[in-house]
Design a protein around this motif. Structure first.
Motif, mmCIF file in Angstrom:
data_model
loop_
_atom_site.group_PDB
_atom_site.id
_atom_site.type_symbol
_atom_site.label_atom_id
_atom_site.label_comp_id
_atom_site.label_asym_id
_atom_site.label_seq_id
_atom_site.Cartn_x
_atom_site.Cartn_y
_atom_site.Cartn_z
ATOM 1 N N SER A 1 4.279 4.380 1.484
ATOM 2 C CA SER A 1 3.037 4.548 0.730
ATOM 3 C C SER A 1 1.811 4.646 1.631
ATOM 4 O O SER A 1 1.891 4.445 2.843
ATOM 5 C CB SER A 1 2.862 3.384 -0.257
ATOM 6 O OG SER A 1 3.950 3.326 -1.158
ATOM 7 N N SER B 1 -2.002 5.642 -2.609
ATOM 8 C CA SER B 1 -0.867 5.720 -3.537
ATOM 9 C C SER B 1 -0.530 4.367 -4.152
ATOM 10 O O SER B 1 -0.006 4.302 -5.259
ATOM 11 C CB SER B 1 0.367 6.310 -2.835
ATOM 12 O OG SER B 1 0.833 5.470 -1.805
ATOM 13 N N THR B 2 -0.849 3.287 -3.444
ATOM 14 C CA THR B 2 -0.619 1.961 -4.016
ATOM 15 C C THR B 2 -1.835 1.426 -4.749
ATOM 16 O O THR B 2 -1.716 0.908 -5.867
ATOM 17 C CB THR B 2 -0.215 0.959 -2.915
ATOM 18 O OG1 THR B 2 1.013 1.380 -2.314
ATOM 19 C CG2 THR B 2 -0.005 -0.438 -3.499
ATOM 20 N N LEU C 1 4.926 10.120 -3.646
ATOM 21 C CA LEU C 1 4.739 9.442 -2.366
ATOM 22 C C LEU C 1 4.722 10.445 -1.216
ATOM 23 O O LEU C 1 3.951 10.294 -0.258
ATOM 24 C CB LEU C 1 5.824 8.392 -2.148
ATOM 25 C CG LEU C 1 5.853 7.232 -3.145
ATOM 26 C CD1 LEU C 1 6.907 6.207 -2.738
ATOM 27 C CD2 LEU C 1 4.491 6.556 -3.255
#
Length: 298
Positions: A73, A77-78, A189
Motif C-alpha cells: 500500500s 491507498s490506506t 493497490l
C-alpha cells in the motif's frame, strides 16, 4: 483498566512528490484548513517519504499521530479518506515504508522489527520525542514492534486489524501467500503504487518483499505483547481476515487495552481503497472512536 467496545453488531487487500518540501494550505469544508508538507528523510539507508498535515489554526500543538499503511500500500491507498478528518484536530504524520510508494528499497528483506526501527529513526530526525501511532494491517504489526522496541517514543497506539501470530488468520491465508503473484494483487493497490512511485518496476519488488515477509511470519512472543504498557485501542472488522479470537487474545495480553469490533471487512472502517463503495459516507468511518480514545486522559 480493560474495556471492550462492541459497536453495533491482507490479505483481502493484497502526488508523485518532489524532494523539496511544499507548504500548501488544503481547504476543508468552508471554515477549516490544513497545512500540508511532504519530504524525504535519510533513514537507515532509505530515502523515506513522509507527509505532514497540521490544522492551520494550531499547527504546532498537540501530540502528533503517525500513520503506518498496510502491506502493498501507499499513504493514500490506506489513509486518504481519514487523514483530513484526523488532521482537523491534531498534527498528522504519514509515512511510506521500505519499497512502498515513494520510499526507496534497501536491497534487503522486509521485517517488522526493521520497520519499527525506521520509524524511530525518522522521528528522531524530525526531533519528535513522542507520538501516537495508528497502524493498519501490516502497519499494525509494525506498531506492535514500535511499542515493544521503542516504548520511550510511544504515547498511545491504535492497532487496526493487526496480526501478532500465525493462528490469527485462517489457514487458507498462508497457502494463498505462498502462491502469491503480482497478477493476483488487487488492481486498486497496483494503481495506487504506480501513481506515485518513481520507478514502475518497483511494483514487483514491493509485492515480492511483502509476500516473502508474510510467508516467513513469526509469532510475537506473549511476553513481548504483555510488556506493552501504553494505552492501546485494538480495532477489527466483524468480517475481517484477522479472526475475532485473535483480536480478543491481543486484548487479553495487552493489559491497558480496549477492543472495538466494527461492522465490515479488512479496512472498511477507514475507507481503505480496496473496500471503497460509491456511497461511502464520512460518518461510516471510525475516526470519532479513535479521536475519543486519543483524547482520553488517564
Amino acid at each position: 483498566m480493560k474495556q471492550t467496545l462492541f459497536i453495533i453488531s491482507l490479505v483481502s487487500s493484497m502526488l508523485m512528490a518532489c524532494s523539496q518540501t511544499e507548504k500548501p494550505t488544503l481547504a476543508m469544508n468552508n471554515t477549516d484548513s490544513l497545512i500540508f508538507e511532504h519530504n524525504y528523510a535519510d533513514v537507515n539507508g532509505l530515502k523515506m517519504y513522509y507527509e505532514t498535515y497540521k490544522p492551520a489554526d494550531h499547527a504546532d500543538k498537540g501530540i502528533p499521530l503517525l500513520l503506518i499503511h498496510g502491506g502493498g500500500s501507499t499513504i493514500q491507498s490506506t489513509f486518504e479518506k481519514v487523514i483530513p478528518l484526523f488532521a482537523k484536530n491534531r498534527p498528522v504524520i504519514a509515512v511510506e515504508m521500505q519499497a512502498h510508494g515513494r520510499t526507496s528499497d534497501r536491497g534487503a528483506d522486509l521485517t517488522f522489527e526493521q520497520d519499527a526501527d525506521d520509524i524511530a529513526t525518522l522521528l528522531n530526525t524530525l526531533k519528535i520525542n513522542k507520538a501516537d501511532f495508528f497502524g493498519f494491517s501490516n502497519g499494525g504489526t509494525t506498531t506492535l514492534q514500535i511499542a515493544i522496541r521503542h516504548p520511550e517514543i510511544v504515547n498511545k497506539i491504535v492497532l487496526g486489524s493487526a496480526l501478532a501470530r500465525r493462528s490469527g488468520v485462517p489457514e487458507w491465508f498462508w497457502g494463498f501467500m505462498e502462491n502469491a503473484s503480482l497478477e493476483n494483487m488487487p488492481v486498486q493497490l497496483q494503481e495506487a503504487y504506480l501513481k506515485v512511485a518513481p520507478d514502475p518496476k518497483g511494483l514487483q519488488i514491493m509485492h515480492d518483499r511483502d509476500a516473502k515477509r508474510m510467508v516467513n511470519f513469526k509469532d510475537i512472543p506473549d511476553e513481548q505483547l504483555k510488556s506493552i504498557g501504553v494505552p492501546t485501542l485494538i480495532i477489527i472488522g466483524d468480517k475481517d481476515v484477522i479472526t475475532l479470537e485473535h483480536a480478543l487474545e491481543l486484548h487479553r495480553l495487552i493489559k491497558n487495552s480496549e477492543l472495538a469490533i466494527i461492522p465490515g471487512g479488512h479496512g472498511e472502517y477507514i475507507g481503505e481503497v480496496t473496500t471503497l463503495k460509491p456511497d461511502l459516507k464520512e460518518h461510516e468511518l471510525i475516526v470519532p472512536l479513535i479521536e475519543k480514545f486519543l483524547n482520553k486522559t488517564e
